[in-house]
Design a protein around this motif. Structure first.
Motif, PDB file in Angstrom:
ATOM      1  N   GLY A   1     -11.440   9.688   5.106  1.00 36.43           N
ATOM      2  CA  GLY A   1     -11.906   9.655   6.489  1.00 36.43           C
ATOM      3  C   GLY A   1     -10.771   9.628   7.493  1.00 36.43           C
ATOM      4  O   GLY A   1     -10.669  10.516   8.356  1.00 36.43           O
ATOM      5  N   PRO A   2      -9.875   8.638   7.422  1.00 38.51           N
ATOM      6  CA  PRO A   2      -8.747   8.606   8.349  1.00 38.51           C
ATOM      7  C   PRO A   2      -7.866   9.846   8.281  1.00 38.51           C
ATOM      8  O   PRO A   2      -7.340  10.290   9.307  1.00 38.51           O
ATOM      9  N   ILE A   3      -7.710  10.417   7.080  1.00 37.87           N
ATOM     10  CA  ILE A   3      -6.887  11.620   6.964  1.00 37.87           C
ATOM     11  C   ILE A   3      -7.520  12.780   7.733  1.00 37.87           C
ATOM     12  O   ILE A   3      -6.839  13.507   8.465  1.00 37.87           O
ATOM     13  N   MET A   4      -8.836  12.969   7.573  1.00 39.44           N
ATOM     14  CA  MET A   4      -9.519  14.049   8.288  1.00 39.44           C
ATOM     15  C   MET A   4      -9.463  13.832   9.798  1.00 39.44           C
ATOM     16  O   MET A   4      -9.295  14.787  10.572  1.00 39.44           O
ATOM     17  N   ILE A   5      -9.584  12.574  10.218  1.00 45.92           N
ATOM     18  CA  ILE A   5      -9.501  12.259  11.653  1.00 45.92           C
ATOM     19  C   ILE A   5      -8.109  12.605  12.181  1.00 45.92           C
ATOM     20  O   ILE A   5      -7.960  13.189  13.259  1.00 45.92           O
ATOM     21  N   GLY A   6      -7.087  12.260  11.395  1.00 46.87           N
ATOM     22  CA  GLY A   6      -5.729  12.611  11.798  1.00 46.87           C
ATOM     23  C   GLY A   6      -5.514  14.112  11.833  1.00 46.87           C
ATOM     24  O   GLY A   6      -4.859  14.639  12.743  1.00 46.87           O
ATOM     25  N   PHE A   7      -6.090  14.828  10.868  1.00 47.59           N
ATOM     26  CA  PHE A   7      -5.948  16.284  10.828  1.00 47.59           C
ATOM     27  C   PHE A   7      -6.517  16.938  12.082  1.00 47.59           C
ATOM     28  O   PHE A   7      -5.887  17.816  12.683  1.00 47.59           O
ATOM     29  N   VAL A   8      -7.721  16.538  12.473  1.00 44.71           N
ATOM     30  CA  VAL A   8      -8.335  17.186  13.629  1.00 44.71           C
ATOM     31  C   VAL A   8      -7.586  16.816  14.908  1.00 44.71           C
ATOM     32  O   VAL A   8      -7.453  17.642  15.817  1.00 44.71           O
ATOM     33  N   ALA A   9      -7.064  15.593  14.983  1.00 48.51           N
ATOM     34  CA  ALA A   9      -6.277  15.208  16.159  1.00 48.51           C
ATOM     35  C   ALA A   9      -4.993  16.020  16.235  1.00 48.51           C
ATOM     36  O   ALA A   9      -4.601  16.496  17.312  1.00 48.51           O
ATOM     37  N   GLY A  10      -4.332  16.207  15.092  1.00 47.19           N
ATOM     38  CA  GLY A  10      -3.114  17.009  15.075  1.00 47.19           C
ATOM     39  C   GLY A  10      -3.379  18.464  15.421  1.00 47.19           C
ATOM     40  O   GLY A  10      -2.613  19.089  16.179  1.00 47.19           O
ATOM     41  N   ALA A  11      -4.463  19.015  14.882  1.00 49.03           N
ATOM     42  CA  ALA A  11      -4.820  20.407  15.188  1.00 49.03           C
ATOM     43  C   ALA A  11      -5.128  20.576  16.676  1.00 49.03           C
ATOM     44  O   ALA A  11      -4.719  21.563  17.304  1.00 49.03           O
ATOM     45  N   ASN A  12      -5.853  19.617  17.248  1.00 50.71           N
ATOM     46  CA  ASN A  12      -6.171  19.676  18.673  1.00 50.71           C
ATOM     47  C   ASN A  12      -4.911  19.581  19.528  1.00 50.71           C
ATOM     48  O   ASN A  12      -4.797  20.242  20.571  1.00 50.71           O
ATOM     49  N   ALA A  13      -3.965  18.737  19.105  1.00 52.51           N
ATOM     50  CA  ALA A  13      -2.711  18.606  19.850  1.00 52.51           C
ATOM     51  C   ALA A  13      -1.934  19.924  19.827  1.00 52.51           C
ATOM     52  O   ALA A  13      -1.326  20.322  20.827  1.00 52.51           O
ATOM     53  N   LEU A  14      -1.957  20.613  18.692  1.00 54.24           N
ATOM     54  CA  LEU A  14      -1.301  21.920  18.612  1.00 54.24           C
ATOM     55  C   LEU A  14      -1.987  22.942  19.512  1.00 54.24           C
ATOM     56  O   LEU A  14      -1.336  23.770  20.150  1.00 54.24           O
ATOM     57  N   ALA A  15      -3.326  22.866  19.561  1.00 57.55           N
ATOM     58  CA  ALA A  15      -4.090  23.846  20.334  1.00 57.55           C
ATOM     59  C   ALA A  15      -3.950  23.655  21.834  1.00 57.55           C
ATOM     60  O   ALA A  15      -3.945  24.630  22.590  1.00 57.55           O
ATOM     61  N   ALA A  16      -3.854  22.406  22.277  1.00 56.82           N
ATOM     62  CA  ALA A  16      -3.927  22.141  23.720  1.00 56.82           C
ATOM     63  C   ALA A  16      -2.709  21.444  24.293  1.00 56.82           C
ATOM     64  O   ALA A  16      -2.677  21.144  25.481  1.00 56.82           O
ATOM     65  N   GLY A  17      -1.690  21.206  23.445  1.00 55.92           N
ATOM     66  CA  GLY A  17      -0.512  20.498  23.934  1.00 55.92           C
ATOM     67  C   GLY A  17       0.092  21.056  25.206  1.00 55.92           C
ATOM     68  O   GLY A  17       0.334  20.315  26.165  1.00 55.92           O
ATOM     69  N   PRO A  18       0.318  22.373  25.298  1.00 60.55           N
ATOM     70  CA  PRO A  18       0.942  22.920  26.509  1.00 60.55           C
ATOM     71  C   PRO A  18       0.021  22.921  27.738  1.00 60.55           C
ATOM     72  O   PRO A  18       0.487  23.154  28.857  1.00 60.55           O
ATOM     73  N   PHE A  19      -1.270  22.689  27.538  1.00 55.12           N
ATOM     74  CA  PHE A  19      -2.216  22.788  28.646  1.00 55.12           C
ATOM     75  C   PHE A  19      -2.610  21.431  29.229  1.00 55.12           C
ATOM     76  O   PHE A  19      -2.608  21.248  30.441  1.00 55.12           O
ATOM     77  N   THR A  20      -2.963  20.484  28.366  1.00 54.86           N
ATOM     78  CA  THR A  20      -3.322  19.147  28.862  1.00 54.86           C
ATOM     79  C   THR A  20      -2.578  18.041  28.118  1.00 54.86           C
ATOM     80  O   THR A  20      -2.737  16.873  28.444  1.00 54.86           O
ATOM     81  N   GLY A  21      -1.799  18.407  27.132  1.00 51.20           N
ATOM     82  CA  GLY A  21      -1.158  17.418  26.293  1.00 51.20           C
ATOM     83  C   GLY A  21      -1.993  17.055  25.086  1.00 51.20           C
ATOM     84  O   GLY A  21      -1.519  16.370  24.177  1.00 51.20           O
ATOM     85  N   GLY A  22      -3.252  17.503  25.069  1.00 51.03           N
ATOM     86  CA  GLY A  22      -4.132  17.191  23.946  1.00 51.03           C
ATOM     87  C   GLY A  22      -4.285  15.706  23.738  1.00 51.03           C
ATOM     88  O   GLY A  22      -4.189  15.203  22.625  1.00 51.03           O
ATOM     89  N   SER A  23      -4.572  14.984  24.800  1.00 51.14           N
ATOM     90  CA  SER A  23      -4.642  13.525  24.722  1.00 51.14           C
ATOM     91  C   SER A  23      -5.836  13.045  23.908  1.00 51.14           C
ATOM     92  O   SER A  23      -5.690  12.349  22.913  1.00 51.14           O
ATOM     93  N   MET A  24      -7.045  13.384  24.344  1.00 52.87           N
ATOM     94  CA  MET A  24      -8.295  12.963  23.688  1.00 52.87           C
ATOM     95  C   MET A  24      -8.464  11.445  23.696  1.00 52.87           C
ATOM     96  O   MET A  24      -9.366  10.916  23.054  1.00 52.87           O
ATOM     97  N   ASN A  25      -7.595  10.728  24.399  1.00 51.05           N
ATOM     98  CA  ASN A  25      -7.568   9.279  24.318  1.00 51.05           C
ATOM     99  C   ASN A  25      -7.190   8.685  25.672  1.00 51.05           C
ATOM    100  O   ASN A  25      -6.011   8.700  26.045  1.00 51.05           O
TER     101      ASN A  25
END
Length: 250
Positions: free
Chosen positions: A172-196
C-alpha cells in the motif's frame, strides 16, 4: 447536539487519539524534511535547477521514497495521512470525524512548518522553495491540475487501504509513493506537484511567499473530496469493521 459534540471531542482526546496525532506530526515532519530538502539539494548542485530535468527526477524520487516511508510508519497508528487533503478525503468518505480531522490538520501543518524551519536554520539560511505555479498558467489551471493529481493520490489510498482487499502490508505505501512520484514528474514544472496543503504551507510560512497559495488548498481538497465520493459510492462500499482504515475513526 451539545452532548454529541462533547462526546466527539472526548473521543478525539483519548490516549489513542493523542498517539495518532503524534504519529501524524512525526511522519509529516519526516516527509516534508526529505521532500523540501531534496529540492534544496538539487538547486544547490545544479547551476540552473529550473531547466535541468535531473532536478525534477531527484525531487520526484525523493517524494516517492519519503511518502512511502512516512505512510508506512504511521499507518497502523494514525492511518498515515501525512496530508490534510487525504484527511479531508476520508472525512468525505465517512471514515474520519470532523473533530478528529481538525486535530490532524493542526499537527500536519505544524510538522511541515517545523521541518521547513529546521531546513532553513541547518542550511545556514538557504532559501526554502515555496510551491508556485508556472508563469504562463492561471490560478484556475493550477487548481484543476492539483485537483487531478490529488484525486489520483487519494483514490490510490482508498484502493490500497481498503480492508476488504486484505492486509495492506508494505504494498500500500509503496503504491502511494509511486503515484505521488509519478504526479510530481508530470506536474513539477507547472505547479510543483504538491498534492499536499501541509507541504505547501510549511514552505510558504518559512519562506514568506504565499503567492497563489490558495491553489494548494482548493485544488487538493476538491480532488480528495471527489476521490472519496467516487470510491465510496460508485466502487466498493466500505462495510468491513476491520482493517487499518478503521483506526482512523477516533
Amino acid at each position: 447536539m451539545a452532548s454529541t459534540t462533547l462526546s466527539r471531542l472526548e473521543k478525539s482526546l483519548t490516549p489513542t487519539a493523542l498517539r495518532s496525532y503524534l504519529a501524524e506530526f512525526i511522519s509529516t515532519f519526516i516527509f516534508v524534511f526529505a521532500a523540501v530538502g531534496s529540492t534544496m539539494s538539487a538547486s544547490k548542485m545544479t547551476p540552473d535547477a529550473t531547466s535541468d530535468p535531473s532536478s525534477l527526477v531527484v525531487a520526484a524520487v525523493a517524494h516517492a521514497f519519503a511518502l512511502s516511508a512516512a505512510v508506512y510508519m504511521a499507518a497502523n497508528i494514525s492511518g498515515g495521512h501525512v496530508n490534510p487533503a487525504v484527511t479531508f478525503g476520508l472525512v468525505v468518505g465517512g471514515h474520519v470525524s470532523i473533530t478528529t480531522a481538525l486535530f490532524y490538520w493542526a499537527v500536519q501543518l505544524l510538522g511541515s512548518t517545523m521541518a521547513c524551519l529546521l531546513l532553513r536554520v541547518l542550511t545556514a539560511g538557504q532559501a526554502i522553495p515555496a510551491s508556485a505555479i508556472a508563469t504562463e498558467m492561471t490560478g484556475f489551471g493550477g487548481v484543476v491540475l492539483e485537483s487531478i493529481l490529488t484525486f489520483a493520490l487519494v483514490y490510490t489510498i482508498y484502493v490500497t487501504m481498503d480492508p476488504k482487499k486484505g492486509p495492506m502490508g508494505i504494498i500500500g505505501p509503496i503504491m502511494i509513493g509511486f503515484v505521488a512520484g509519478a504526479n510530481a514528474l508530470a506536474a513539477g514544472p507547472f505547479t510543483g506537484g504538491s498534492m499536499n496543503p501541509a507541504r505547501s504551507f510549511g514552505s510558504a510560512m518559512i519562506s514568506g511567499n504565499f503567492k497563489n497559495h490558495g491553489v494548494y488548498w482548493v485544488g487538493p481538497f476538491i480532488g480528495a473530496g471527489i476521490a472519496g465520493l467516487v470510491y465510496q459510492n460508485l466502487m466498493i462500499p466500505w462495510e468491513s469493521t476491520h482493517g487499518v482504515v478503521e483506526a482512523l475513526v477516533v
